[in-house]
Design an enzyme around this catalytic site. Structure first.
Site, PDB file in Angstrom:
ATOM      1  N   GLU A 122      -5.693 -11.096  -1.251  1.00  0.00           N
ATOM      2  CA  GLU A 122      -6.742 -10.865   0.167  1.00  0.00           C
ATOM      3  C   GLU A 122      -7.991 -10.569  -0.336  1.00  0.00           C
ATOM      4  O   GLU A 122      -8.968  -9.809   0.160  1.00  0.00           O
ATOM      5  CB  GLU A 122      -6.393  -9.406   0.683  1.00  0.00           C
ATOM      6  CG  GLU A 122      -4.723  -9.445   0.991  1.00  0.00           C
ATOM      7  CD  GLU A 122      -4.407  -8.199   1.951  1.00  0.00           C
ATOM      8  OE1 GLU A 122      -5.438  -7.591   2.251  1.00  0.00           O
ATOM      9  OE2 GLU A 122      -3.265  -7.878   1.788  1.00  0.00           O
ATOM     10  N   GLU A 145       0.973  -1.082  -0.091  1.00  0.00           N
ATOM     11  CA  GLU A 145      -0.131   0.132  -0.095  1.00  0.00           C
ATOM     12  C   GLU A 145       0.865   1.380  -0.030  1.00  0.00           C
ATOM     13  O   GLU A 145       0.507   2.153   0.845  1.00  0.00           O
ATOM     14  CB  GLU A 145      -0.998  -0.139   1.197  1.00  0.00           C
ATOM     15  CG  GLU A 145      -1.799  -1.095   1.365  1.00  0.00           C
ATOM     16  CD  GLU A 145      -2.651  -1.333   2.530  1.00  0.00           C
ATOM     17  OE1 GLU A 145      -2.637  -0.549   3.286  1.00  0.00           O
ATOM     18  OE2 GLU A 145      -3.600  -2.224   2.456  1.00  0.00           O
TER      19      GLU A 145
END
Ligand code: XIL
Length: 374
Positions: free
Chosen positions: A285, A177
């Site tokens: 995910e 991220e």
């Protein structure tokens, strides 16, 4: 043969007979919830060289819930985790705040247990994560370290953690991220980029590679399923790093989706453009949350829509050559992070709280099966 051995042989023979019985889809076998025979699992359905994974529940939000550590104490959970999946990812157990709780102090017990479990069950492990703005310990974030000290701390962390599991981790989410939605670097929240500048990203990959040359090293992010400013930023960054000889092997999309929004319909094209650069890709995910008022059940239509999202995401990955790993962020609603982080949303995984398979489970299984037949 002595009597006990005879008995054992009889039990084994009848077990074999039971196993040989044709799998009847969705039929109860008396021992498992409907459709849940031992044979008919996701990992069995999958193509040989394709990893179907799950996060391993523990740490993070679980610590504030009224149940003991799922991976350690929930037998049914462990059984299914071993039976259903060919890859596992520590949900929190390798994050900084968990594995490096004090300066110079590493807490490896939980991650060691996951790696042992994976070896016993012949599963790959995805490491997650080494360089992130979130779930860092206070001592790091508030430490007022000099630049040299911070660099040394990051290097020591990466080499210690990656080195400990060298040869046992298939893919590492090295950097997690690092971009904002608009494609700019997360300079304000990421301590490493803020304090040391963007070149530290390359060092993180170099140190990880030194510590485990066999692990495939990934960037990982959310909101990069589609072609957009954020995924464009990775498409620009990664070849630039590679041109400098930085060991980046892959680009991963997390896949936290919601039925509130449309399916990211360019997912396949997006993965493909990274594949075209010679990179591996992965979905790391996946979950699909939905709106559920407290105390109510999802409707059949909601569950079908969820199943459709899972199926389309998996199909997109399967259609791209170098996308060989598809991980769901937990497999049971019993332990999902979603209701804790998204008020009013939940039911995001493929099994309900009692481990009963949902339409999404069958969508994933059947999609894996048809890919295996191709
Ligand atoms: C989540 C975990 O599931 C929770 O248990 C924890 O409290 C917070 O983090 N993106 C990531 C994951 O890369 O590490 C996050 O996991 C979910 C979003």
């Amino acid at each position: 043969m002595k009597v006990p051995q005879l008995l054992l042989a009889a039990v084994l023979a009848s077990a074999l007979l039971l196993q040989a019985a044709p799998a009847q889809a969705h039929q109860p076998d008396g021992k498992h919830p409907p459709g849940q025979s031992k044979q008919d699992t996701l990992r069995r359905a999958a193509p040989k060289d394709f990893k179907i994974g799950s996060a391993v529940a523990g740490g993070g939000h679980h610590e504030s819930q009224d149940y003991p550590d799922p991976f350690t104490f929930d037998k049914e959970y462990r059984k299914l985790l071993g039976a259903e999946f060919s890859s596992v990812s520590p949900e929190n157990q390798a994050k900084w705040e968990f594995i490096h709780p004090e300066p110079g102090v590493y807490r490896f017990a939980e991650m060691d247990a996951i790696v042992r479990f994976a070896q016993k069950n012949k599963q790959a492990v995805r490491g997650h994560t080494l360089f992130w703005h979130s779930q860092n310990p206070q001592w790091l974030e508030q430490g007022n370290f000099s630049d040299d000290e911070l660099r040394a701390i990051l290097k020591d962390h990466i080499q210690t953690v990656v080195g400990r599991y060298a040869g046992k981790i298939q893919q590492w989410d090295v950097a997690n991220e690092i971009f904002n939605d608009d494609g700019t670097l997360r300079t304000a929240d990421n301590i490493w980029i803020r304090e040391l500048g963007p070149d530290i990203i390359a060092d993180a990959f170099r140190w990880a590679h030194e510590a485990d040359p066999s692990a495939k090293l990934f960037f990982n992010d959310f909101g990069v399923e589609d072609i957009n400013a954020k995924s464009n930023a990775y498409l620009e960054l990664i070849p630039r790093l590679q041109a400098q000889g930085v060991p980046v092997d892959g680009f991963a999309v997390q896949g936290h989706l919601s039925t509130r929004y449309g399916f990211p319909s360019n997912l396949q094209a997006n993965l493909q453009r990274f594949d075209d650069l010679g990179l591996e890709t992965a979905v790391t995910e996946m979950d699909v949350r939905m709106d559920v008022a407290a105390g109510t059940e999802p409707t059949a239509a909601q569950l079908e829509k969820q199943a459709d999202y899972y199926q389309r995401a998996l199909e997109a990955c399967l259609a791209v050559d170098g996308c060989r790993s598809f991980t769901i962020w937990g497999f049971t609603d019993k332990y999902s992070w979603v209701p804790v982080f998204f008020a009013g949303e939940g039911e995001a995984t493929v099994m309900d709280e009692n481990f009963t398979r949902k339409p999404a489970y069958y969508a994933v299984r059947d999609t894996l099966r048809s890919a295996a037949r191709r």
